[in-house]
Design a protein around this motif. Structure first.
Motif, PDB file in Angstrom:
ATOM      1  N   THR A 127      -2.825  -9.739   6.958  1.00 34.24           N
ATOM      2  CA  THR A 127      -3.616  -8.594   7.389  1.00 34.24           C
ATOM      3  C   THR A 127      -3.701  -8.563   8.901  1.00 34.24           C
ATOM      4  O   THR A 127      -3.665  -9.591   9.577  1.00 34.24           O
ATOM      5  CB  THR A 127      -5.026  -8.666   6.809  1.00 34.24           C
ATOM      6  N   SER A 128      -3.826  -7.387   9.426  1.00 31.57           N
ATOM      7  CA  SER A 128      -3.874  -7.223  10.868  1.00 31.57           C
ATOM      8  C   SER A 128      -5.259  -7.541  11.406  1.00 31.57           C
ATOM      9  O   SER A 128      -6.233  -7.675  10.683  1.00 31.57           O
ATOM     10  CB  SER A 128      -3.503  -5.783  11.239  1.00 31.57           C
ATOM     11  N   THR A 129      -5.331  -7.654  12.737  1.00 30.63           N
ATOM     12  CA  THR A 129      -6.609  -7.936  13.375  1.00 30.63           C
ATOM     13  C   THR A 129      -7.595  -6.801  13.155  1.00 30.63           C
ATOM     14  O   THR A 129      -8.794  -7.019  12.989  1.00 30.63           O
ATOM     15  CB  THR A 129      -6.391  -8.165  14.880  1.00 30.63           C
ATOM     16  N   CYS A 174       6.551  -5.878  10.114  1.00 31.77           N
ATOM     17  CA  CYS A 174       6.296  -4.437  10.144  1.00 31.77           C
ATOM     18  C   CYS A 174       4.785  -4.205  10.158  1.00 31.77           C
ATOM     19  O   CYS A 174       4.071  -4.743   9.313  1.00 31.77           O
ATOM     20  CB  CYS A 174       6.912  -3.740   8.936  1.00 31.77           C
ATOM     21  N   GLY A 175       4.339  -3.410  11.117  1.00 29.42           N
ATOM     22  CA  GLY A 175       2.926  -3.057  11.193  1.00 29.42           C
ATOM     23  C   GLY A 175       2.697  -1.662  10.651  1.00 29.42           C
ATOM     24  O   GLY A 175       3.393  -0.708  11.023  1.00 29.42           O
ATOM     25  N   ASP A 205       0.840  -1.197   0.000  1.00 26.92           N
ATOM     26  CA  ASP A 205       0.000   0.000   0.000  1.00 26.92           C
ATOM     27  C   ASP A 205       0.881   1.254   0.000  1.00 26.92           C
ATOM     28  O   ASP A 205       1.711   1.426   0.888  1.00 26.92           O
ATOM     29  CB  ASP A 205      -0.899  -0.003   1.233  1.00 26.92           C
ATOM     30  N   PRO A 206       0.703   2.170  -0.973  1.00 28.89           N
ATOM     31  CA  PRO A 206       1.522   3.392  -0.994  1.00 28.89           C
ATOM     32  C   PRO A 206       1.329   4.289   0.217  1.00 28.89           C
ATOM     33  O   PRO A 206       2.177   5.134   0.501  1.00 28.89           O
ATOM     34  CB  PRO A 206       1.069   4.089  -2.285  1.00 28.89           C
ATOM     35  N   LYS A 261      -4.679   3.639   6.034  1.00 32.90           N
ATOM     36  CA  LYS A 261      -6.136   3.501   6.023  1.00 32.90           C
ATOM     37  C   LYS A 261      -6.552   2.032   6.078  1.00 32.90           C
ATOM     38  O   LYS A 261      -7.633   1.718   6.549  1.00 32.90           O
ATOM     39  CB  LYS A 261      -6.710   4.175   4.787  1.00 32.90           C
ATOM     40  N   ARG A 262      -5.694   1.161   5.548  1.00 33.94           N
ATOM     41  CA  ARG A 262      -5.946  -0.271   5.607  1.00 33.94           C
ATOM     42  C   ARG A 262      -4.793  -0.936   6.365  1.00 33.94           C
ATOM     43  O   ARG A 262      -3.830  -1.408   5.756  1.00 33.94           O
ATOM     44  CB  ARG A 262      -6.083  -0.856   4.203  1.00 33.94           C
ATOM     45  N   PRO A 263      -4.858  -0.932   7.685  1.00 31.69           N
ATOM     46  CA  PRO A 263      -3.729  -1.461   8.474  1.00 31.69           C
ATOM     47  C   PRO A 263      -3.429  -2.915   8.120  1.00 31.69           C
ATOM     48  O   PRO A 263      -4.334  -3.713   7.880  1.00 31.69           O
ATOM     49  CB  PRO A 263      -4.227  -1.328   9.917  1.00 31.69           C
TER      50      PRO A 263
END
Length: 264
Positions: free
Chosen positions: A168-170, A133-134, A111-112, A138-140
């Motif tokens: 993808t994160s929680t 890396c977290g 994601d840019p 806008k889209r974690p």
């Protein structure tokens, strides 16, 4: 402390202060090397990364950051302090050699708009190393790279491409579930609404269906010719041919007389 430029280390058991260090500039993040000899600081005033000797506190080097905004960036030591991993607001994490302070590689995310503010590292034995890396975009999402060391002398110090897929994160999964639940709720509500009001709109629906059926039937009659159309067409062609033949027989003698009467 973010604004005062003071780093405070607390004891994890009784919350007592183990030590304090005052550094130049605001602190976005800080981490100690595994051997406790180097302190890495994310300097928010200069937007760079400062390396201090610990516990003396002498500034040893400054690593430039490519971040455009003064945001908190994730930092970590990898492979027993051999490398430094630094985040940024430009969708990549820098892998820096701790001895030479040179950038070895940039791990680019998908994601840019990604801002890498949390970094964690782990070593699974001597030949496998993970970097996570977290992002706080806008889209974690959580990006994980794996380095597999095969023991060759000419092997690059870091992986050229991420070999472990993105997870993808929680938070993103939670938003996705909420959105899916919202869509299902809307669909069920529309079904209930249609069923409860079917007595009102059902007659109009049947009228529309009958109108469409009549229109299709009339269009089919116009487009499809009658079955006896070919025979009528052949009869008309034969009649026309007979008329032309009759006219030819009528005018041919007259034309011959006119030609014979002309002076030679």
């Amino acid at each position: 402390m973010l604004e005062a430029g003071e780093i405070i280390c607390y004891n994890g058991e009784d919350s007592t202060i183990e030590w304090k260090r005052l550094v130049l500039g605001g602190i976005g993040n800080s981490v100690l090397s595994p051997d406790g000899s180097v302190l890495l600081v994310d300097n928010l005033n200069t937007n760079d990364f400062d390396i201090f000797r610990f516990p003396a506190g002498n500034l040893q080097a400054t690593i430039p950051s490519k971040s455009l905004e003064r945001v908190v960036k994730g930092i970590a030591f990898a492979e027993c302090g051999k490398f430094i991993v630094c985040g940024s607001d430009q969708r990549f994490a820098q892998i820096i050699n701790s001895a030479t302070h040179r950038v070895c590689q940039e791990l680019v995310t998908e994601d840019p708009s990604d801002i890498l503010q949390t970094i964690a590292v782990a070593s699974l034995g001597e030949h496998r190393h993970l970097i996570a890396c977290g992002s706080s975009s806008k889209r974690p999402a959580i990006y994980v790279w794996e380095k597999v060391d095969y023991g060759f002398d000419d092997q690059p110090s870091v992986p050229q491409t991420p070999v472990l897929q993105t997870h993808t994160s929680t938070l993103q999964s939670r938003y996705t579930k909420l959105f899916d639940t919202f869509l299902v709720s809307i669909f069920n509500f529309l079904l209930i609404l249609l069923w409860s009001t079917h007595a009102f709109w059902m007659p109009y629906l049947w009228k529309c269906i009958d109108s469409v059926r009549i229109y299709v039937s009339s269009a089919t009659q116009v487009l499809d010719p009658p079955l006896d159309a070919p025979s009528e067409l052949f009869a008309a062609i034969a009649s026309t041919s007979s008329t032309i033949e009759t006219l030819s027989n009528t005018f041919q003698p007259t034309f011959t007389q006119v030609v014979n009467s002309l002076p030679t």
